[in-house]
Design an enzyme around this catalytic site. Structure first.
Site, PDB file in Angstrom:
ATOM      1  N   ASN A  10       0.796  -1.242   0.029  1.00 30.97           N
ATOM      2  CA  ASN A  10       0.116   0.205  -0.027  1.00 30.97           C
ATOM      3  C   ASN A  10       0.907   1.253   0.060  1.00 30.97           C
ATOM      4  O   ASN A  10       1.311   1.606   1.031  1.00 30.97           O
ATOM      5  CB  ASN A  10      -0.901   0.007   1.256  1.00 30.97           C
ATOM      6  CG  ASN A  10      -1.873   1.201   1.464  1.00 30.97           C
ATOM      7  OD1 ASN A  10      -1.846   2.154   0.434  1.00 30.97           O
ATOM      8  ND2 ASN A  10      -2.335   1.364   2.462  1.00 30.97           N
ATOM      9  N   LYS A  12       0.192   4.174  -0.293  1.00 32.27           N
ATOM     10  CA  LYS A  12      -0.522   5.517   0.351  1.00 32.27           C
ATOM     11  C   LYS A  12      -0.360   6.724  -0.510  1.00 32.27           C
ATOM     12  O   LYS A  12      -0.113   6.676  -1.794  1.00 32.27           O
ATOM     13  CB  LYS A  12      -0.019   5.828   1.805  1.00 32.27           C
ATOM     14  CG  LYS A  12      -0.331   4.503   2.590  1.00 32.27           C
ATOM     15  CD  LYS A  12       0.233   4.578   3.920  1.00 32.27           C
ATOM     16  CE  LYS A  12      -0.110   3.273   4.675  1.00 32.27           C
ATOM     17  NZ  LYS A  12      -0.024   3.158   6.058  1.00 32.27           N
ATOM     18  N   HIS A  97      -9.444   1.705   4.613  1.00 31.31           N
ATOM     19  CA  HIS A  97      -8.189   1.621   5.450  1.00 31.31           C
ATOM     20  C   HIS A  97      -8.436   2.435   6.447  1.00 31.31           C
ATOM     21  O   HIS A  97      -9.125   3.849   6.416  1.00 31.31           O
ATOM     22  CB  HIS A  97      -7.243   2.191   4.388  1.00 31.31           C
ATOM     23  CG  HIS A  97      -5.691   2.217   4.895  1.00 31.31           C
ATOM     24  ND1 HIS A  97      -5.389   3.087   6.050  1.00 31.31           N
ATOM     25  CD2 HIS A  97      -4.960   1.160   5.023  1.00 31.31           C
ATOM     26  CE1 HIS A  97      -4.167   2.793   6.435  1.00 31.31           C
ATOM     27  NE2 HIS A  97      -3.669   1.492   5.705  1.00 31.31           N
ATOM     28  N   GLU A  99      -6.620   4.733   7.771  1.00 29.84           N
ATOM     29  CA  GLU A  99      -6.529   6.448   7.437  1.00 29.84           C
ATOM     30  C   GLU A  99      -7.874   6.961   6.769  1.00 29.84           C
ATOM     31  O   GLU A  99      -7.945   8.104   6.927  1.00 29.84           O
ATOM     32  CB  GLU A  99      -5.150   6.591   6.740  1.00 29.84           C
ATOM     33  CG  GLU A  99      -3.856   6.332   7.445  1.00 29.84           C
ATOM     34  CD  GLU A  99      -2.832   5.621   6.762  1.00 29.84           C
ATOM     35  OE1 GLU A  99      -2.924   5.756   5.541  1.00 29.84           O
ATOM     36  OE2 GLU A  99      -2.045   5.143   7.285  1.00 29.84           O
ATOM     37  N   GLU A 169      -5.683  -4.822  10.340  1.00 29.34           N
ATOM     38  CA  GLU A 169      -4.447  -3.979  10.584  1.00 29.34           C
ATOM     39  C   GLU A 169      -4.948  -3.167  11.914  1.00 29.34           C
ATOM     40  O   GLU A 169      -5.450  -2.151  11.761  1.00 29.34           O
ATOM     41  CB  GLU A 169      -4.633  -2.797   9.487  1.00 29.34           C
ATOM     42  CG  GLU A 169      -4.372  -3.599   7.900  1.00 29.34           C
ATOM     43  CD  GLU A 169      -3.465  -2.576   7.245  1.00 29.34           C
ATOM     44  OE1 GLU A 169      -2.562  -2.712   6.643  1.00 29.34           O
ATOM     45  OE2 GLU A 169      -4.278  -1.338   6.933  1.00 29.34           O
ATOM     46  N   GLY A 175       2.452   1.933  10.690  1.00 26.51           N
ATOM     47  CA  GLY A 175       3.410   2.926  10.443  1.00 26.51           C
ATOM     48  C   GLY A 175       4.085   3.253  11.809  1.00 26.51           C
ATOM     49  O   GLY A 175       4.936   4.355  12.019  1.00 26.51           O
ATOM     50  N   SER A 214       3.095  -2.436  10.235  1.00 21.71           N
ATOM     51  CA  SER A 214       4.552  -2.468  10.794  1.00 21.71           C
ATOM     52  C   SER A 214       5.058  -3.922  10.120  1.00 21.71           C
ATOM     53  O   SER A 214       5.962  -4.603  10.888  1.00 21.71           O
ATOM     54  CB  SER A 214       5.008  -2.406  11.765  1.00 21.71           C
ATOM     55  OG  SER A 214       4.690  -0.596  12.222  1.00 21.71           O
TER      56      SER A 214
END
Ligand code: PGA
Length: 252
Positions: A10, A12, A97, A99, A169, A175, A214
């Site tokens: 991904n 991003k 996702h 985010e 996730e 991250g 991660s």
């Protein structure tokens, strides 16, 4: 039922087209290694780079969008539809996702509409779920994620459900370099499969569930060795071609 392992990068909001193309110079090598390992691989660039990346993608190398609108066309400024993705040969899209849930207010119910719209166009949704640190620390992970799965998969038939890929996730692992233990990841992913079984019976055994958060070359093997974990959704470690090659090398 054997589920083929899937490694999806991904990207991003990273890489301008020239950078995406430079990554893709290594794609034939990546695809050859993935085929030797018996796994499926791919990347999810921004909308801007999809067509260029797709043009360079070897056979079987998945190119995925990072989002999609649930409508086919119309007055939705700034949006891209499943129909448009299909028209340029894209057959996967990441949905929900964390985010997008956080910065764009996406709910699991909204994701359900996107999932249905993708399936109607013959595209594969990669549906993300996962809990916050507070939820994790309160020991409520499984309940929280179950609701995301119930809402995301609402009203799907068995035939549709088996085409969806799930990515679990934990938000606190994305991250941060602080990945979930393989035991925690397996426990939650196996609970997700349990919910899918309640809805879809044995078809749940055909649904691939990835872990994300991660994932690095030095921990991917441990996750993929877990019985219910069918691959990884990888952010940071998917950006450099060397690191993506290492992920493939270490995957299985
Ligand atoms: P990360 O991102 O691998 O950089 O933690 C994962 C993701 O957000 O999909």
């Amino acid at each position: 039922m054997s589920r083929k392992k899937f490694l999806l990068g991904n990207w991003k909001m990273n890489k301008v087209p020239s950078e995406a193309l430079s990554f893709m110079e290594k794609a034939p090598e990546m695809a050859a290694l993935a085929s030797k390992k018996g796994i499926e691989i791919g990347v999810a660039p921004t909308f801007l780079c999809l067509e260029a990346v797709k043009a360079k993608a070897p056979k079987g190398f998945v190119v995925s969008a990072q989002n999609v609108n649930e409508h086919s066309s119309g007055a939705y400024t700034g949006e891209v539809s499943p129909l448009m993705l299909r028209a340029i040969g894209i057959d996967h899209a990441i949905i929900g996702h964390s985010e997008r849930r956080e910065y764009n207010g996406e709910t699991s119910k909204a994701c359900n509409l996107k999932i249905k719209a993708l399936l109607a166009e013959g595209l594969t949704p990669v549906y993300c779920c996962g809990e916050s640190l507070a939820t994790y620390e309160a020991g409520e992970t499984v309940d929280f994620v179950k609701t995301q799965i119930e809402e995301g998969f609402a009203d799907l038939t068995k035939e549709e459900a088996k085409k969806v890929v799930v990515a679990y996730e934990p938000i606190w692992a994305i991250g941060t370099g602080k990945s979930a233990s393989k035991e925690d990841a397996e426990k939650t992913i196996s609970a997700i499969r349990g919910v899918l079984k309640e809805f879809f019976g044995e078809t749940a055994e055909e649904i691939r569930i990835l872990y994300g958060g991660s994932v690095k070359p030095n921990n991917i093997k441990a996750y993929l060795a877990c019985p219910d974990i069918d691959g990884a959704l990888v952010g940071g470690a998917s950006l450099a071609p060397e690191s993506f090659m290492e992920l493939i090398e270490e995957s299985v």
